[in-house]
Scaffold this active site. Structure first.
Site, PDB file in Angstrom:
ATOM      1  N   GLY A 162      -2.234   8.182   4.788  1.00 17.20           N
ATOM      2  CA  GLY A 162      -1.911   7.383   5.966  1.00 17.20           C
ATOM      3  C   GLY A 162      -0.782   7.973   6.789  1.00 17.20           C
ATOM      4  N   ALA A 209      -2.475  16.085  -0.105  1.00 18.52           N
ATOM      5  CA  ALA A 209      -1.189  15.663   0.485  1.00 18.52           C
ATOM      6  C   ALA A 209      -0.426  14.827  -0.527  1.00 18.52           C
ATOM      7  CB  ALA A 209      -1.446  14.841   1.753  1.00 18.52           C
ATOM      8  N   ALA A 229       0.523   9.308   1.470  1.00 19.66           N
ATOM      9  CA  ALA A 229       0.182  10.722   1.691  1.00 19.66           C
ATOM     10  C   ALA A 229      -0.870  10.855   2.787  1.00 19.66           C
ATOM     11  CB  ALA A 229      -0.314  11.333   0.386  1.00 19.66           C
ATOM     12  N   GLY A 247      -0.805   1.406   5.191  1.00 17.67           N
ATOM     13  CA  GLY A 247      -0.668   2.309   4.056  1.00 17.67           C
ATOM     14  C   GLY A 247      -0.208   3.694   4.447  1.00 17.67           C
ATOM     15  N   PRO A 248       1.069   3.827   4.869  1.00 24.66           N
ATOM     16  CA  PRO A 248       1.590   5.132   5.320  1.00 24.66           C
ATOM     17  C   PRO A 248       2.011   6.022   4.152  1.00 24.66           C
ATOM     18  CG  PRO A 248       3.308   3.488   5.480  1.00 24.66           C
ATOM     19  CD  PRO A 248       2.097   2.760   4.987  1.00 24.66           C
ATOM     20  N   LYS A 285     -17.987  14.374  -2.731  1.00 26.57           N
ATOM     21  CA  LYS A 285     -16.528  14.257  -2.926  1.00 26.57           C
ATOM     22  C   LYS A 285     -16.242  13.559  -4.246  1.00 26.57           C
ATOM     23  CE  LYS A 285     -12.149  14.582  -2.104  1.00 26.57           C
ATOM     24  NZ  LYS A 285     -11.330  13.684  -1.337  1.00 26.57           N
ATOM     25  N   SER A 305      -4.385  13.444  -6.556  1.00 29.27           N
ATOM     26  CA  SER A 305      -3.590  12.224  -6.367  1.00 29.27           C
ATOM     27  C   SER A 305      -3.653  11.304  -7.586  1.00 29.27           C
ATOM     28  CB  SER A 305      -4.048  11.477  -5.110  1.00 29.27           C
ATOM     29  OG  SER A 305      -5.410  11.090  -5.217  1.00 29.27           O
ATOM     30  N   ASN A 335     -13.713  14.273  -7.427  1.00 27.29           N
ATOM     31  CA  ASN A 335     -12.713  13.316  -7.920  1.00 27.29           C
ATOM     32  C   ASN A 335     -12.980  12.877  -9.359  1.00 27.29           C
ATOM     33  OD1 ASN A 335     -12.579  11.905  -4.632  1.00 27.29           O
ATOM     34  ND2 ASN A 335     -11.059  13.237  -5.554  1.00 27.29           N
TER      35      ASN A 335
END
Ligand SMILES: NC(=O)C1=CN([C@@H]2O[C@H](COP(=O)(O)OP(=O)(O)OC[C@H]3O[C@@H](n4cnc5c(N)ncnc54)[C@H](OP(=O)(O)O)[C@@H]3O)[C@@H](O)[C@H]2O)C=CC1
Ligand SMILES: CC(C)(CO)C(=O)C(=O)O
Length: 292
Positions: free
Chosen positions: A13, A124, A11, A8-9, A175, A244, A179
Site C-alpha cells: 500500500g 517490498a 509494503a 493499508g499503507p 502467482k 512477505s 506463494n
C-alpha cells in the site's frame, strides 16, 4: 481529479500510494491504524519522501472514487470498517493482495462489478510506519475490464507495468503457485534460496503440484513447466531474500497461511483433490503463529 483512499499503507500500500502521488491529477489519502506525516519509499537506491494525508478515524473521511485495499488478507474484515465512510454509489475498490479470493472476500461489501482484483508482483518491505523499501518494478495483473483499465490509468510512473488479462484466474493461480511454494521459507525459517537444497525443492514441488491440480479444477490454465521455474527463481534469489510470509514469521506477526496454503486445502476438499502438503503447511504455520 480522481480521489483515492489507500487502506493499508504497508509494503504494498505504501509503494502504490507513492506511485499514485507521482500523478499530480490524483487526490490521494491514506487510511491507517497508526498515524504518520511523511511517506518515504526507497527503490533502486533512490528515496522519495512526501507529505501525506493520513486518517486513522474513518469518520474523518468522505466518499472517494477509488479505494485501494492493501491490507493482509486476514485483515479485510476489520478494514471493512472504513468502507461505509469511503463509499459512494460509484466508488470502485481495487483489491491488491495475494491469493485467489479477492472477489469472495469483498463481494459481501461491494457489488462484484465495482471490484478490481489485482495480482501484484513487487518484492517490498515496510521498515516502519511510512517507510517502505521496494526491491523491484511493480507488475500487476488485472482483468481486461473498463474499471481495471481505469485503475491502471491512475498510475503514470513507468515502474508500474500493468498486464490486462482476459484470464485473470490463471494469472492469480500462477502467482499462488509461487506463494504456496514460498511457505517453505517460513516453515524452516530460511530465505528464498533454501530452494537450492534438494529437500526444500522436493517440498516446493509437492506444494506447487497440489496448487496446479486445484487451480485447474477451479478453471485455471496452468503448465507444469512453472514448477522448475519457480524453484530455480527462488534458488537464485539474492542472499537473504524474504517473501512477505517469511517476513511476518520473523517479525512475529500473524501470517497469511490460510490465503496462501489453506485455500488450496479448502478448495481441494471441494474438488476431492488431496492436498496433504498445503494442508500441513497451513497447520504448521498456524501453530507457529500461535506459539511464537
Ligand atoms: N510485501 C510484498 O513483497 C508483497 C506482498 N503482497 C501481498 O500484498 C498484500 C499486502 O501485503 P504487505 O503490504 O506486505 O503487508 P503489510 O503488513 O506490510 O501492510 C499491511 C498494512 O495494512 C495495515 N492495516 C491492517 N489493518 C488495517 C485497518 N483495519 N485499517 C488500516 N490499515 C490497516 C497495516 O497497518 P499496521 O501497521 O497497523 O499493521 C499495514 O500498514 C498481502 O496480501 C501480501 O501477500 C504481494 C506481493 C508482494
Ligand atoms: C512473490 C513475492 C515474494 C513478491 O512479489 C510475494 O508475493 C510476497 O512476498 O508475498
Amino acid at each position: 481529479m480522481p480521489s483515492i483512499a489507500i487502506i493499508g499503507p504497508g509494503a504494498i500500500g505504501g509503494t502504490l500510494a507513492s506511485l499514485l502521488l507521482e500523478n499530480s491529477d490524483n487526490k490521494v489519502s491514506i487510511c491507517a491504524r497508526t498515524p504518520f506525516e511523511q511517506l518515504q519509499v526507497t527503490a533502486a537506491g533512490q528515496t522519495t519522501t512526501r507529505d501525506v494525508t493520513v486518517h486513522t478515524d474513518s469518520t474523518a473521511t468522505s466518499p472517494v472514487d477509488w479505494i485501494l485495499l492493501a491490507t493482509k488478507t486476514y485483515q479485510v474484515p476489520q478494514a471493512a470498517n472504513w468502507f461505509p465512510c469511503l463509499s459512494g454509489p460509484h466508488t470502485r475498490i481495487a483489491v491488491v493482495q495475494n491469493g485467489v479470493e479477492h472477489l469472495a472476500n469483498l463481494t459481501p461489501y461491494f457489488p462484484s462489478e465495482r471490484i478490481v482484483p489485482v495480482i501484484i508482483d513487487c518484492p517490498a518491505e515496510r521498515r516502519s510506519h511510512g517507510q517502505i523499501v521496494r526491491h523491484g518494478d511493480v507488475r500487476i495483473d488485472i482483468p481486461d475490464t473498463e474499471n481495471a483499465v481505469a485503475f491502471a490509468k491512475l498510475f503514470t510512473d513507468p515502474a508500474v507495468k500493468a498486464n490486462l488479462t482476459t484470464d485473470w484466474t490463471s494469472a492469480a493461480w500462477r502467482k499462488l503457485c509461487i506463494n504456496a511454494a514460498g511457505a517453505i521459507s517460513a516453515l524452516v525459517n530460511q530465505p528464498a534460496n533454501v530452494a537450492a537444497t534438494p529437500q526444500a525443492a522436493a517440498i516446493m514441488e509437492a506444494l506447487i503440484r497440489e496448487t496446479i491440480a486445484v487451480g485447474r479444477a477451479e478453471g485455471a490454465t496452468l503448465d507444469e513447466s512453472i514448477i522448475p521455474t519457480i524453484i530455480a527463481n527462488a534458488a537464485a534469489a539474492p542472499a537473504g531474500s524474504m517473501n512477505s510470509l517469511h517476513a511476518d514469521l520473523v517479525a512475529r506477526r500473524p501470517m497469511e497461511w490460510d490465503s496462501r496454503n489453506g485455500v488450496i486445502a479448502r478448495l481441494g476438499q471441494i474438488h476431492g483433490i488431496p492436498t496433504p502438503y498445503n494442508q500441513m503447511a497451513a497447520q504448521i504455520l498456524s501453530l507457529l503463529e500461535s506459539n511464537p
